[in-house]
Design an enzyme around this catalytic site. Structure first.
Site, PDB file in Angstrom:
ATOM      1  CB  SER A  22       8.472  54.863 -15.089  1.00 52.96           C
ATOM      2  OG  SER A  22       9.457  54.364 -14.305  1.00 52.96           O
TER       3      SER A  22
ATOM      4  CB  ALA B 162      11.592  48.191 -19.018  1.00 50.84           C
ATOM      5  CD  GLN B 163       5.066  46.878 -22.197  1.00 55.98           C
ATOM      6  OE1 GLN B 163       4.578  47.898 -21.638  1.00 55.98           O
ATOM      7  NE2 GLN B 163       4.819  46.153 -23.322  1.00 55.98           N
TER       8      GLN B 163
ATOM      9  CG  ASP C 253      14.740  48.518  -6.450  1.00 58.45           C
ATOM     10  OD1 ASP C 253      13.765  48.938  -5.385  1.00 58.45           O
ATOM     11  OD2 ASP C 253      13.877  48.808  -7.521  1.00 58.45           O
TER      12      ASP C 253
HETATM   13  N1  LIG Z   1      12.690  36.223 -14.396  1.00 56.42           N
HETATM   14  C1  LIG Z   1      11.450  36.430 -14.204  1.00 56.42           C
HETATM   15  N2  LIG Z   1      10.559  35.217 -13.822  1.00 56.42           N
HETATM   16  C2  LIG Z   1       9.279  35.559 -13.575  1.00 56.42           C
HETATM   17  N3  LIG Z   1       8.667  36.988 -13.534  1.00 56.42           N
HETATM   18  C3  LIG Z   1       9.713  37.784 -13.873  1.00 56.42           C
HETATM   19  C4  LIG Z   1      11.035  37.503 -14.462  1.00 56.42           C
HETATM   20  N4  LIG Z   1      11.500  38.832 -14.687  1.00 56.42           N
HETATM   21  C5  LIG Z   1      10.426  39.873 -14.201  1.00 56.42           C
HETATM   22  N5  LIG Z   1       9.359  39.134 -13.949  1.00 56.42           N
HETATM   23  C6  LIG Z   1       8.070  39.881 -13.422  1.00 56.42           C
HETATM   24  O1  LIG Z   1       8.147  41.289 -14.067  1.00 56.42           O
HETATM   25  C7  LIG Z   1       7.841  42.171 -12.961  1.00 56.42           C
HETATM   26  C8  LIG Z   1       8.589  43.444 -13.472  1.00 56.42           C
HETATM   27  O2  LIG Z   1      10.304  43.007 -13.700  1.00 56.42           O
HETATM   28  P1  LIG Z   1      11.286  43.801 -13.084  1.00 56.42           P
HETATM   29  O3  LIG Z   1      12.593  43.242 -13.726  1.00 56.42           O
HETATM   30  O4  LIG Z   1      11.283  43.872 -11.593  1.00 56.42           O
HETATM   31  O5  LIG Z   1      11.243  45.490 -13.752  1.00 56.42           O
HETATM   32  P2  LIG Z   1      11.034  46.533 -13.118  1.00 56.42           P
HETATM   33  O6  LIG Z   1      12.321  47.198 -13.266  1.00 56.42           O
HETATM   34  O7  LIG Z   1      10.202  47.403 -14.111  1.00 56.42           O
HETATM   35  O8  LIG Z   1      10.651  46.469 -11.919  1.00 56.42           O
HETATM   36  C9  LIG Z   1       8.483  41.577 -11.722  1.00 56.42           C
HETATM   37  O9  LIG Z   1       8.087  41.892 -10.597  1.00 56.42           O
HETATM   38  C10 LIG Z   1       7.916  40.002 -12.009  1.00 56.42           C
HETATM   39  O10 LIG Z   1       6.787  39.904 -11.770  1.00 56.42           O
END
Ligand SMILES: Nc1ncnc2c1ncn2[C@@H]1O[C@H](COP(=O)(O)OP(=O)(O)O)[C@@H](O)[C@H]1O
Ligand SMILES: [Mg+2]
Length: 520
Positions: free
Chosen positions: A135, A137-138, A288
């Site tokens: 919701s 960021a992506q 989280d």
């Molecule tokens: N440094 C990273 N390396 C690999 N995958 C990542 C990394 N950062 C994010 N992701 C992928 O993107 C998804 C969403 O990132 P995240 O930071 O958890 O955002 P949100 O706050 O939307 O949950 C993660 O669940 C993972 O699958």
């Protein structure tokens, strides 16, 4: 004025969506509200859509998903308040999904160009389509010009304005709720929305997420249980976060459970120890801890990502919580009770012994049973019940810690159904207690005492003057020790209690200091 009217109409829309999901005044809770609200709820149910979920929390979650990002965040925060809501409702609400369709690549590119002041191609060699969207960021996968793989997190366009608008509606609802249904005051809807508002707005600045990741990273290196991706500060900003890409499997990936290359028992242990060690030794924790935010690399390293919400504990809270866990592990209920009283969390009109006995009712049934049969979460839920009986005001940070501990335990149990929370916690908590009670802790106490002694000494001239004046007043027969009056008549203005208290306090501090030194 215009804004208030607009907020009012948005609130009507919110109300309508809740009505459609039978989540405004759920039938399950009709008995708890005044008759006119009940009547309104009954009428509104005529308009509810068919095939709704059984669980009122789940119906509420469905409505929030429909209402948008601010409501989803609000629901997530609400679902952490197991201490004040019906557990069935919380269970339903925790199914709230934060998955929304990604925004277009064109918009993502525009966000990067705005943040960097140049097209993304000048800074990155490649940029993938979004790989995950939520919701707020992506995330995209990219490569730097030197070939390093990175994760690029981009805020949704205009999300700050959208959040502000929705939050204004929630503030209005909370105000109206406190005004029309005074009973809701106990739950503090206004202050709850204020807290949620602050938390949400913090998440909308990715520089703060970078800072949080960097802070936990320092603790991670020292504990050695986990890692945090490296941050590329020069590419980051309010709307963009660039971090090292982690190759591996997220713990949400079910194949980990059956793949012989992954030692699930070991991963579970690392997950829990990471959480406990950062909380108790460094006073920060990832708040989280769900499987999607943990990645295991091929060599078995645990990596935590997504530092949107960071929990923080003051040294007093760290010690308090470590002592509680330690007390349960050692079955020392009196000690746990004392810790609660010392911290001032239980009002003094209760007795330590009663409280210790209530704690025993939670702790004793656990022992002699298989660790895998005893859920830490259940213990914490029971603790919440006790806190209510003993009029304890729960501290928001501690509630967050307990909720995250439950969440973490859930992750560990999924990895290892026989996961033994107590055995895993023991070495960490014991080390933390040794530090507190050992040389370092004593030195800390000693310095605290010295500091207090210094402050007391600064006040000593006043106190001696007071004592002299008191002696004089006493000799003159001006001192009245009866209740409510320090001195009778209008004679010199000196309080009897103050100098005595100071003298006593000074003596205590000195004795404390001598004790601390003698312990070395
Ligand atoms: N440094 C990273 N390396 C690999 N995958 C990542 C990394 N950062 C994010 N992701 C992928 O993107 C998804 C969403 O990132 P995240 O930071 O958890 O955002 P949100 O706050 O939307 O949950 C993660 O669940 C993972 O699958
Ligand atoms: Mg995440």
């Amino acid at each position: 004025m215009f804004r208030t009217i607009a907020t009012f109409f948005r609130m009507l829309r919110t109300g309508w969506v809740l009505v459609r999901h039978d989540a405004l005044v759920p039938a399950e809770y009709a008995g708890a509200v005044p008759w006119f609200v009940r009547l309104f709820g009954g009428l509104s149910r005529i308009f509810a859509i068919r095939g709704r979920a059984e669980n009122p929390g789940e119906r509420f979650a469905n409505a929030l998903e429909k209402l948008g990002p601010a409501y989803i965040k609000f629901g997530q925060i609400l679902s952490t308040r197991g201490d004040m809501l019906d557990p069935i409702f919380v269970k339903g609400l925790s199914r709230l999904k934060d998955k929304v369709p990604p925004f277009e690549m064109k918009k993502a590119e525009a966000m990067l160009a705005a943040e960097w002041g140049m097209p993304w191609q000048d800074r990155l060699a490649t940029l993938s389509e979004p790989i995950a969207a939520a919701s707020v960021a992506q995330v995209h996968k990219g490569t730097l010009t030197d070939g390093t793989k990175v994760a690029v997190k981009i805020l949704r366009p205009n999300i700050r304005e959208a959040m502000r608008r929705d939050m204004n509606v929630l503030h209005m609802v909370a105000n109206l709720a406190e005004f029309f249904v005074p009973d809701t005051k106990r739950l503090g809807p206004k202050s709850f929305v204020n807290t949620a508002d602050r938390a949400v707005m913090l998440e909308l600045d990715l520089r703060l997420e970078a800072a949080a990741a960097s802070e936990v990273s320092e603790a991670a290196i020292e504990t050695g249980f986990f890692k945090v991706p490296e941050i590329y500060w020069d590419l980051g900003g309010k709307d963009v976060l660039v971090i090292e890409w982690i190759d591996g499997k997220a713990l949400s990936d079910d194949t980990i459970l059956t793949d012989p290359n992954y030692d699930c028992q070991d991963i579970g242990r690392k997950v829990m120890q990471s959480f406990l060690a950062t909380s108790f030794d460094y006073g920060v924790f990832h708040a989280d801890m769900h499987e999607g935010n943990m990645i295991v690399t091929d060599d078995g390293t645990l990596v935590l990502i997504d530092f949107g919400i960071l929990g923080r504990l003051s040294p007093k809270e760290q010690r308090f919580h470590a002592e509680i866990l330690y007390g349960f592990i050692k079955r020392d209920y009196l000690r746990i009770a004392e810790v609660h009283f010392e911290a001032g969390y239980v009002p003094a009109h209760h007795t330590i012994e009663d409280f210790a006995s209530a704690l025993r009712s939670v702790g004793e049934p656990i022992f002699g049973r298989l660790a895998s049969d005893v859920s830490m979460s259940r213990v914490l839920m029971q603790l919440f019940e006790i806190t209510e009986i003993f009029d304890m005001e729960m501290q928001p940070q501690l509630i967050m810690l307990q909720k995250t501990m439950m969440q973490t335990e859930g992750v560990c149990r999924r990895l290892d159904p026989k996961f033994d929370m107590w055995a895993t916690a023991e070495p960490i908590v014991a080390a933390s207690m040794r530090r507190e009670l050992g040389i370092e802790g004593r030195l800390g106490d000693f310095l605290d005492n010295m500091d207090r002694a210094r402050r007391t000494l600064e006040k000593l001239p006043d106190a001696t003057e007071n004592i002299a004046a008191l002696a004089q007043a006493w000799a003159n027969g001006d001192v009245d020790l009866s209740k409510n009056s320090g001195l009778n008549g209008s004679s010199p203005k000196i309080s009897v209690t103050k100098p005595i208290a100071w003298a006593g306090f000074g003596a205590l501090v000195t004795l404390g200091g001598i004790w601390a030194v003698s312990q070395f």
